[in-house]
Motif scaffolding. Sequence first.
Motif, PDB file in Angstrom:
ATOM      1  N   ARG A  30       0.719  -1.252   0.126  1.00 59.03           N
ATOM      2  CA  ARG A  30       0.032  -0.091   0.050  1.00 59.03           C
ATOM      3  C   ARG A  30       0.908   1.462   0.041  1.00 59.03           C
ATOM      4  N   GLY A  54       0.500  10.924  10.673  1.00 59.62           N
ATOM      5  CA  GLY A  54       0.174   9.780  11.077  1.00 59.62           C
ATOM      6  C   GLY A  54       0.860   9.066  10.298  1.00 59.62           C
ATOM      7  N   MET A  80       5.573   3.858  17.128  1.00 62.84           N
ATOM      8  CA  MET A  80       5.602   4.029  15.797  1.00 62.84           C
ATOM      9  C   MET A  80       6.957   4.874  15.421  1.00 62.84           C
ATOM     10  N   LEU A 103      -2.223  16.538  16.260  1.00 65.37           N
ATOM     11  CA  LEU A 103      -2.491  18.096  15.852  1.00 65.37           C
ATOM     12  C   LEU A 103      -4.029  18.570  16.430  1.00 65.37           C
ATOM     13  N   HIS A 124      -9.106   7.930  11.789  1.00 61.35           N
ATOM     14  CA  HIS A 124      -8.856   7.895  13.246  1.00 61.35           C
ATOM     15  C   HIS A 124      -9.125   9.429  13.801  1.00 61.35           C
TER      16      HIS A 124
HETATM   17  C1  SAM Z   1      -3.640   2.849  10.360  1.00 63.17           C
HETATM   18  S1  SAM Z   1      -2.249   3.599  10.738  1.00 63.17           S
HETATM   19  C2  SAM Z   1      -1.402   4.313   9.086  1.00 63.17           C
HETATM   20  C3  SAM Z   1       0.234   4.063   9.445  1.00 63.17           C
HETATM   21  C4  SAM Z   1       0.962   4.751   8.185  1.00 63.17           C
HETATM   22  N1  SAM Z   1       0.486   5.953   7.472  1.00 63.17           N
HETATM   23  C5  SAM Z   1       0.823   3.672   6.966  1.00 63.17           C
HETATM   24  O1  SAM Z   1       0.052   4.189   5.978  1.00 63.17           O
HETATM   25  O2  SAM Z   1       1.263   2.445   7.065  1.00 63.17           O
HETATM   26  C6  SAM Z   1      -2.713   5.130  11.269  1.00 63.17           C
HETATM   27  C7  SAM Z   1      -1.397   5.828  12.033  1.00 63.17           C
HETATM   28  O3  SAM Z   1      -2.012   7.220  12.606  1.00 63.17           O
HETATM   29  C8  SAM Z   1      -1.777   7.426  13.791  1.00 63.17           C
HETATM   30  N2  SAM Z   1      -2.615   8.275  14.430  1.00 63.17           N
HETATM   31  C9  SAM Z   1      -4.147   8.076  14.660  1.00 63.17           C
HETATM   32  N3  SAM Z   1      -4.408   9.147  15.280  1.00 63.17           N
HETATM   33  C10 SAM Z   1      -3.586  10.336  15.315  1.00 63.17           C
HETATM   34  C11 SAM Z   1      -3.683  11.590  15.673  1.00 63.17           C
HETATM   35  N4  SAM Z   1      -4.570  12.379  15.976  1.00 63.17           N
HETATM   36  N5  SAM Z   1      -2.547  12.308  15.472  1.00 63.17           N
HETATM   37  C12 SAM Z   1      -1.356  11.793  14.654  1.00 63.17           C
HETATM   38  N6  SAM Z   1      -1.263  10.443  14.380  1.00 63.17           N
HETATM   39  C13 SAM Z   1      -2.345   9.854  14.677  1.00 63.17           C
HETATM   40  C14 SAM Z   1      -1.440   6.176  14.620  1.00 63.17           C
HETATM   41  O4  SAM Z   1      -0.660   6.194  15.724  1.00 63.17           O
HETATM   42  C15 SAM Z   1      -0.830   5.429  13.550  1.00 63.17           C
HETATM   43  O5  SAM Z   1       0.245   5.332  13.421  1.00 63.17           O
END
Ligand code: SAM
Length: 216
Positions: A30, A54, A80, A103, A124
């Motif tokens: 992906r 994220g 992460m 943020l 999320h």
């Molecule tokens: C499904 S994972 C995707 C990770 C990466 N972008 C990928 O495509 O492999 C979602 C990521 O968003 C981060 N995340 C979720 N809510 C967040 C927020 N409010 N601020 C920053 N990061 C966030 C999580 O910690 C996680 O690492």
Amino acid sequence: MTSNQPTKLDATHFDAKARQWDDNPVFRERGQKLAQAIRETVPLHRHMSVLDYGCGTGLLSFPLKDELGAILLADSSAGMLDVVAEKIAAQGVTNMTPLKLDLLADPAPAQKFDLIVTSMTLHHVPDTDHILHLFHGLLQPGGYLCIADLDQEDGSFHGPEVDVLHGFDRADLSLRAAQAGFADVQFRTVFSIAKENAGGTRDYPVFLMTARRAGA
Ligand SMILES: C[S@@+](CC[C@H](N)C(=O)[O-])C[C@H]1O[C@@H](n2cnc3c(N)ncnc32)[C@H](O)[C@@H]1O
């Protein structure tokens, strides 16, 4: 007493997943496919400042690192970011910096970016309009926003026990992006995730939305 209320996937959930994240071939593919789609859509260059919001373990921006300038890899999960820091050190990367950032809770960085990329993170974030406005404020005039996420689904992707947005309706997200000040909003389907659930195997398409902050 137990509760049947759906729960949010918070930073501790992603902390626990971080070490195995890159073992998943679907996540790796992906990231590669989205990186290629961004390459085909945005005129990347070595002076472009980038925010990967994220970022997880950086599967989206690592494939692009040699085509970009400074990349800030931001995530709310310290686990992460530990993996990101190890990958940066192991590969001797000089243009990537990890940053713990949510943020919605933390002050936005003072820096402005030429490009913001975000993959599978927006579902999320409960308030889409708010995060779009924050992204707009973090971009230089003419800067690019690339959002990769699920098309609207029925909640079966994460299951009923998880409190997330059920993907995005493209027309609705396009309107919200325009209201936040973005122009040239475009969508393409880049990937599809096959998942087994109670009803059998289902495919969940992943789109890439690209847009520009007006005023280049
Ligand atoms: C499904 S994972 C995707 C990770 C990466 N972008 C990928 O495509 O492999 C979602 C990521 O968003 C981060 N995340 C979720 N809510 C967040 C927020 N409010 N601020 C920053 N990061 C966030 C999580 O910690 C996680 O690492």
